[in-house]
Scaffold this active site. Structure first.
Site, PDB file in Angstrom:
ATOM      1  N   GLU A  53       0.829  -1.205   0.000  1.00 12.21           N
ATOM      2  CA  GLU A  53       0.000   0.000   0.000  1.00 12.21           C
ATOM      3  C   GLU A  53       0.864   1.257   0.000  1.00 12.21           C
ATOM      4  O   GLU A  53       0.595   2.220  -0.736  1.00 12.21           O
ATOM      5  CB  GLU A  53      -0.915   0.027   1.230  1.00 12.21           C
ATOM      6  CG  GLU A  53      -1.730  -1.233   1.448  1.00 12.21           C
ATOM      7  CD  GLU A  53      -1.024  -2.218   2.360  1.00 12.21           C
ATOM      8  OE1 GLU A  53       0.143  -2.572   2.058  1.00 12.21           O
ATOM      9  OE2 GLU A  53      -1.619  -2.630   3.361  1.00 12.21           O
ATOM     10  N   CYS A  76      -2.068  -3.271   7.517  1.00  9.37           N
ATOM     11  CA  CYS A  76      -1.699  -3.530   8.911  1.00  9.37           C
ATOM     12  C   CYS A  76      -1.922  -2.283   9.760  1.00  9.37           C
ATOM     13  O   CYS A  76      -1.848  -1.155   9.282  1.00  9.37           O
ATOM     14  CB  CYS A  76      -0.247  -3.999   9.004  1.00  9.37           C
ATOM     15  SG  CYS A  76       0.976  -2.777   8.480  1.00  9.37           S
ATOM     16  N   ALA A 155       9.061 -39.484  -3.412  1.00 11.97           N
ATOM     17  CA  ALA A 155       9.420 -39.938  -4.756  1.00 11.97           C
ATOM     18  C   ALA A 155       9.449 -41.462  -4.720  1.00 11.97           C
ATOM     19  O   ALA A 155      10.152 -42.055  -3.892  1.00 11.97           O
ATOM     20  CB  ALA A 155      10.777 -39.381  -5.168  1.00 11.97           C
ATOM     21  N   SER A 169      18.484 -46.045  -3.172  1.00 11.07           N
ATOM     22  CA  SER A 169      17.392 -45.138  -3.533  1.00 11.07           C
ATOM     23  C   SER A 169      17.814 -44.035  -4.499  1.00 11.07           C
ATOM     24  O   SER A 169      16.976 -43.240  -4.914  1.00 11.07           O
ATOM     25  CB  SER A 169      16.816 -44.486  -2.263  1.00 11.07           C
ATOM     26  OG  SER A 169      17.819 -43.756  -1.587  1.00 11.07           O
ATOM     27  N   ARG A 185      12.344 -26.908  -1.789  1.00 12.02           N
ATOM     28  CA  ARG A 185      13.115 -26.547  -0.596  1.00 12.02           C
ATOM     29  C   ARG A 185      13.360 -25.041  -0.543  1.00 12.02           C
ATOM     30  O   ARG A 185      13.310 -24.430   0.531  1.00 12.02           O
ATOM     31  CB  ARG A 185      14.440 -27.296  -0.587  1.00 12.02           C
ATOM     32  CG  ARG A 185      14.305 -28.802  -0.403  1.00 12.02           C
ATOM     33  CD  ARG A 185      15.636 -29.487  -0.578  1.00 12.02           C
ATOM     34  NE  ARG A 185      15.507 -30.943  -0.542  1.00 12.02           N
ATOM     35  CZ  ARG A 185      16.450 -31.776  -0.951  1.00 12.02           C
ATOM     36  NH1 ARG A 185      17.600 -31.298  -1.418  1.00 12.02           N
ATOM     37  NH2 ARG A 185      16.263 -33.074  -0.894  1.00 12.02           N
ATOM     38  N   ASP A 201      20.458 -42.587   3.749  1.00 11.28           N
ATOM     39  CA  ASP A 201      20.722 -41.770   2.563  1.00 11.28           C
ATOM     40  C   ASP A 201      21.761 -40.679   2.785  1.00 11.28           C
ATOM     41  O   ASP A 201      22.324 -40.170   1.822  1.00 11.28           O
ATOM     42  CB  ASP A 201      19.425 -41.115   2.069  1.00 11.28           C
ATOM     43  CG  ASP A 201      18.380 -42.137   1.653  1.00 11.28           C
ATOM     44  OD1 ASP A 201      18.759 -43.291   1.393  1.00 11.28           O
ATOM     45  OD2 ASP A 201      17.193 -41.772   1.593  1.00 11.28           O
ATOM     46  N   GLY A 293      10.989 -40.954   5.285  1.00 16.92           N
ATOM     47  CA  GLY A 293      10.606 -42.227   4.696  1.00 16.92           C
ATOM     48  C   GLY A 293       9.167 -42.597   5.024  1.00 16.92           C
ATOM     49  O   GLY A 293       8.365 -41.768   5.457  1.00 16.92           O
TER      50      GLY A 293
END
Length: 364
Positions: A53, A76, A155, A169, A185, A201, A293
């Site tokens: 604004e 606000c 996935a 994996s 992410r 992993d 997992g």
């Protein structure tokens, strides 16, 4: 389309330009219109900078007097990094304010609208309000519930496997899909995994820009993890959720920088995930990406703490009764207890398919 909606849609388009730079503040856009002609426009560019604004009204200058302000979120009324926006709106001489959605922040909710009306400014609300709320769904959820907006990502192969029977994996999904996850992410304040995912992993959990966000959150109830894991490296802060019963052991395990322990209560051997999420929200996490997992996925689904599900399905068959699957846990004992989903979209990323859905509020 009504004129109000045309101008509000433009304000929504402007708001989107703020990207991730406004966090933890919401995306907001504004336009100043007089006699159905655009006078000026603005958006919240970055946290700590002028709000939408103020930006639009500064550009309008004296031309704002007698005009209409369209803004996606209620101005606000409290001090933060900047003065209250409602003061600028009143002093500008605006005749009418059209607002997409009221501010869910208790410090501001309806207070800005009340002040505008007290100053003699006509106010209309709810114009494209659903779109305005969806644009800031994490902000709205955190303000209303003190919980972050949770995206559960997985996935898997076509037959539901996330690893081979030997635990391999990398990589089930394609390069384009992995780039998509890095962008997810980038849009998140924190990424959460379980202890098993870290041990098997050893992920880094970095985004695509190498910044200090997203934070990394690891569930480690028994303090089993070693400080040389990749998740404890790099510029990002790592939060380790541990059982509150092991508080006395924490001082012995604090080697390494960039690591913060969060004590979380347990019930019947299970983490109180809702308690953990409240702690994360209190630390400023509005968008949480869960990449654990099958056990972690089941925990978030069982507790109905996942808001959005993103399933990446690769055109591969892995097989194996002992191979890990995307959702594990104890599961359900009857189909009538299945967790129904509401589809948002289905699309391709390279050879893979991506399914986005919402977890319905009640089981079928």
């Amino acid at each position: 389309m009504r004129r109000n909606e045309i101008w509000m849609r433009r304000a929504l388009e402007l708001a989107q330009k703020g990207g991730d730079r406004t966090r933890p503040n919401p995306l907001v856009g504004a336009v100043v219109v007089r006699n159905e002609k655009l006078i000026s426009e603005g958006y919240h560019v970055e946290f700590g900078g002028p709000h939408a604004e103020v930006s639009a009204l500064r550009k309008a200058g004296p031309k704002a007097r007698g005009a209409t302000l369209y803004v996606t979120l209620e101005p606000c009324s409290s001090w933060g990094k900047t003065p209250p926006c409602v003061d600028w709106v009143i002093e500008s001489g605006i005749r009418k304010a059209v607002i997409g959605r009221t501010d869910p922040n208790p410090q501001n909710h309806l207070k800005g609208i009340r002040r505008l009306r007290q100053a003699g400014i006509r106010v209309e609300t709810g114009i494209l309000g659903e779109e305005a709320e969806k644009q800031n769904e994490a902000f709205f959820k955190t303000m209303r519930t003190s919980l972050p907006f949770v995206t559960l990502k997985m996935a898997q192969s076509l037959d539901g496997k996330i690893a081979t029977r030997a635990g391999e994996s990398r990589w089930i999904s394609s390069g384009p899909a992995r780039a998509f996850v890095r962008r997810l992410r980038d849009h998140s304040d924190a990424v959460l995994i379980g202890k098993n995912t870290l041990l098997q992993d050893d992920p880094l959990l970095s985004g695509s820009n190498g910044c200090e966000k997203p934070w990394r959150v690891v569930l480690d109830p028994k303090l089993d993890l070693q400080s040389d894991a990749r998740v404890f490296q790099g510029p990002q802060l790592t939060l380790v959720a541990v059982s509150d019963r092991r508080l006395k052991e924490i001082p012995k395990k604090t080697q390494g920088k960039g690591k913060v322990f969060l004590p979380v209560p347990e019930t019947k051997g299970r983490f109180d995930l809702r308690n953990l999420l409240k702690k994360l929200a209190a630390l400023g996490v509005q968008n949480l990406l869960v990449e654990g997992g099958g056990e972690v996925a089941w925990s978030f689904i069982r507790e109905r703490l996942a808001d959005r599900l993103i399933w990446i399905v690769a055109p591969k068959i892995i097989g194996g009764r002992d191979a890990r699957t995307s959702v594990e846990g104890e599961g359900i004992d009857g189909l009538q207890k299945a967790y129904p989903l509401k589809w948002d979209s289905v699309y391709r990323l390279g050879p893979d398919f991506v399914f986005e859905a919402r977890l319905c509020s009640q089981a079928s």
